[in-house]
Design an enzyme around this catalytic site. Sequence first.
Site, PDB file in Angstrom:
ATOM      1  N   HIS A   1       2.207  19.024  45.160  1.00 18.10           N
ATOM      2  CA  HIS A   1       2.322  19.420  46.569  1.00 18.10           C
ATOM      3  C   HIS A   1       2.180  20.931  46.747  1.00 18.10           C
ATOM      4  CE1 HIS A   1       3.311  15.341  47.684  1.00 18.10           C
ATOM      5  NE2 HIS A   1       4.126  15.304  46.639  1.00 18.10           N
TER       6      HIS A   1
ATOM      7  N   GLU B   1      17.540  25.557  35.808  1.00 17.32           N
ATOM      8  CA  GLU B   1      18.410  26.385  34.967  1.00 17.32           C
ATOM      9  C   GLU B   1      17.592  27.119  33.893  1.00 17.32           C
ATOM     10  OE1 GLU B   1      21.157  27.631  35.084  1.00 17.32           O
ATOM     11  OE2 GLU B   1      21.837  28.051  33.061  1.00 17.32           O
TER      12      GLU B   1
ATOM     13  N   ARG C   1      30.848  43.297  33.986  1.00 23.69           N
ATOM     14  CA  ARG C   1      31.025  43.254  35.447  1.00 23.69           C
ATOM     15  C   ARG C   1      30.132  44.263  36.172  1.00 23.69           C
ATOM     16  NH1 ARG C   1      35.528  40.556  37.028  1.00 23.69           N
ATOM     17  NH2 ARG C   1      35.576  41.681  39.004  1.00 23.69           N
TER      18      ARG C   1
ATOM     19  N   LYS D   1      17.436  31.172  33.534  1.00 26.19           N
ATOM     20  CA  LYS D   1      17.791  31.868  32.276  1.00 26.19           C
ATOM     21  C   LYS D   1      16.663  32.808  31.862  1.00 26.19           C
ATOM     22  CE  LYS D   1      21.179  31.464  32.039  1.00 26.19           C
ATOM     23  NZ  LYS D   1      22.109  30.614  32.746  1.00 26.19           N
TER      24      LYS D   1
ATOM     25  N   LYS E   1      28.290  40.082  35.862  1.00 24.82           N
ATOM     26  CA  LYS E   1      28.756  38.732  35.545  1.00 24.82           C
ATOM     27  C   LYS E   1      29.465  38.093  36.728  1.00 24.82           C
ATOM     28  CE  LYS E   1      29.923  35.480  32.499  1.00 24.82           C
ATOM     29  NZ  LYS E   1      28.790  34.605  32.246  1.00 24.82           N
TER      30      LYS E   1
ATOM     31  N   TRP F   1      29.078  48.623  39.328  1.00 24.16           N
ATOM     32  CA  TRP F   1      27.874  47.922  39.780  1.00 24.16           C
ATOM     33  C   TRP F   1      27.647  48.437  41.202  1.00 24.16           C
ATOM     34  CZ3 TRP F   1      26.382  44.420  43.640  1.00 24.16           C
ATOM     35  CH2 TRP F   1      25.161  43.760  43.404  1.00 24.16           C
TER      36      TRP F   1
ATOM     37  N   GLU G   1      16.270  35.874  34.279  1.00 21.04           N
ATOM     38  CA  GLU G   1      17.346  36.872  34.329  1.00 21.04           C
ATOM     39  C   GLU G   1      17.445  37.703  33.052  1.00 21.04           C
ATOM     40  OE1 GLU G   1      21.484  35.660  34.913  1.00 21.04           O
ATOM     41  OE2 GLU G   1      21.097  33.772  33.913  1.00 21.04           O
TER      42      GLU G   1
ATOM     43  N   CYS H   1      31.847  45.630  39.301  1.00 20.98           N
ATOM     44  CA  CYS H   1      32.754  46.727  38.938  1.00 20.98           C
ATOM     45  C   CYS H   1      33.971  46.207  38.165  1.00 20.98           C
ATOM     46  CB  CYS H   1      33.256  47.516  40.143  1.00 20.98           C
ATOM     47  SG  CYS H   1      31.968  48.241  41.121  1.00 20.98           S
TER      48      CYS H   1
ATOM     49  N   ASN I   1      36.973  48.387  43.272  1.00 22.43           N
ATOM     50  CA  ASN I   1      35.987  47.305  43.183  1.00 22.43           C
ATOM     51  C   ASN I   1      36.000  46.593  44.531  1.00 22.43           C
ATOM     52  OD1 ASN I   1      34.463  45.019  42.525  1.00 22.43           O
ATOM     53  ND2 ASN I   1      36.207  43.979  41.572  1.00 22.43           N
ATOM     54  N   GLY I   2      34.834  46.444  45.162  1.00 24.34           N
ATOM     55  CA  GLY I   2      34.776  45.778  46.465  1.00 24.34           C
ATOM     56  C   GLY I   2      33.923  46.600  47.416  1.00 24.34           C
TER      57      GLY I   2
END
Length: 613
Positions: A509, A486, A27, A490, A608, A75, A493, A2, A101-102
């Site tokens: 394995h 990484e 955000r 990438k 983000k 969000w 996502e 948010c 936000n929260g």
Amino acid sequence: MCGIVGYAGKRRVVPVLLEGLKKLEYRGYDSAGIVYLKDDELVTHRCEGKLSRLEASVEEVFGVQAHCGLGHTRWATHGAPTEQNAHPHTDCSGRLVVVHNGIIENYHSLREELKELGHTFTSETDTEVLAHLIEENLDTDLAQAVRRSLQRVEGSYALGVMSADFPGTLIAARSHSPLVMGIDDQGSSYLASDIPALLPYTNKVVFLEDEEMAILSDGAWQVCSLTTGDSLEKEISIIDWNAAMAEKAGYKHFMLKEIFEQPQAITNTVSGRINLETGEIVLPEINLTIKDFAAIDRIFLVACGTSWHAALVAKYWLEKYAKIPVEVDIASEFRYRNLLIDEKVLTISISQSGETADTLAGIRRAAQLGSKVITICNVVGSTMTREADGTLYTHAGPEIGVASTKAFISQLAALFLFTLYLSQVRKSIDAEQRRELGQHLIESAQTIEQILPRIQAEIRVLIDSFYDCRDFLFIGRGVNFPIALEGALKLKEISYIHAEGYAAGELKHGPIALIDKDMPVLAITPQDSVYQKSISNVEEIKARQGRIILLGSEGDEHLKSITDHIIYLPLVHEDINPIIYTIPAQLLSYEIAARRGCDVDQPRNLAKSVTVE
Ligand code: M6R
């Protein structure tokens, strides 16, 4: 998670709010809304979906003569991403609004209590209780009503409140979610979850701390304690980012722009910190004395997501050069596990934003147990940098793309720098070796600058055969194993292709059972000390009809006997390889996602800055 904006001043408020929300859309982008005061009434506009929908719906009021308002990009946590759940939320009278936000953890009991008192709720959100709670507490002083209400609230919040009965005034408050005020010389006050929203107007900011409240009005601002109500002295900080740094500058996506900014990000991070004549590393903001370092016998690195991958690389470097045991933890695990931490431990958090809730909670726990804390962070003035004993800024500039790229590269540069610094303090390597390694780090910027256009062109051709895959494996060994992780992160996502990263030696394995013609494998195989082992692993994949992409060293002709899909990279010092080999992994993900028509900068379900647990 948010984004909040607020404005009180002389400008027309709608464009200011929309411009600010655009800078904060990374955000959260489930829904968006704005509210402003016009002719003694609050006017609210809310839309499900991305900000562009809200923007289109408010076209007619763009020039409205209104000068005070709030905005929000969401969000979703509590309640589906619908218009009904979009912020701002109003009280029963419709004369008071809240953006938040929260997470309000005790919202359920508060909601039941307020319903019994006759309040009517119109959304499924936790936020709406705040509007009704403040309404319940409101008499002649809006700030005091907010303060009294927040004393009943458990959880995290950054919030903006306005009321038609208190024209031209905004109330802001924060507890465990970021919030920053901006002030300019023309008598305007701004409010935002993050600095980029303020940059078009001002670089003078005031960071709100937990349990602080601000009263903003046309030309004036005041900060007080949420606990006592007492007025507080606050420092005005000057931010050296500018608005252009948060624009796309002709690139199709922020992510691509940020990939191409990586040489500069490395240079900014290392500049002035390595003396290439003496090999001395200078990091004054670390703020720990030789005595502090002498007392340390272990390091814990704590981070999430991409920043955690940077930590994994750093473990190899720190153990090799600084000769100190290092543990690496995912912050959401670290914060709840049985930590054997005392004053002999140095805890280092790694975070682009400096606001990630789990990482922040992790360093708070470590500090309680007696550990010194350093944060490696990109955002100046963020909560982690204010709470840590020392800071190492990465200086990558604002990163807008949700997929982290230049922040990661500059974290690697900062961690390599820190490794050299610790080796100097602990005298574990000599000045000449430090100088040489420092030189290799500095040169990595130039190497990346040179290869970027060629690698992008080669990857564009290569992905013709791979962009429509359903799955992907990434493998690497040693210091390049985290780069495999990484690369996989990438790809998943931003392209929504299922991808996994593995240590190459671990394949046999279990995961090797997955190998067939539909499971491409990207293998990182530079000519380093584990080269032969990596090649053996790749041969095992080839023997099982796997489709292989190799990232290898220029001049390595043997790779051509394994596959036609090879991206050659310059031979550099083997501990610099993770910095160089990250580039093709990022570009592969970017080009595949762009080819698939994905929303590269704002992938679904993500935000983000993850400021909730
Ligand atoms: O701001 P932080 O570095 O603390 O963020 C940590 C993760 O949320 C972040 O790296 C995330 O994994 C990115 N989306 C990865 O591209």
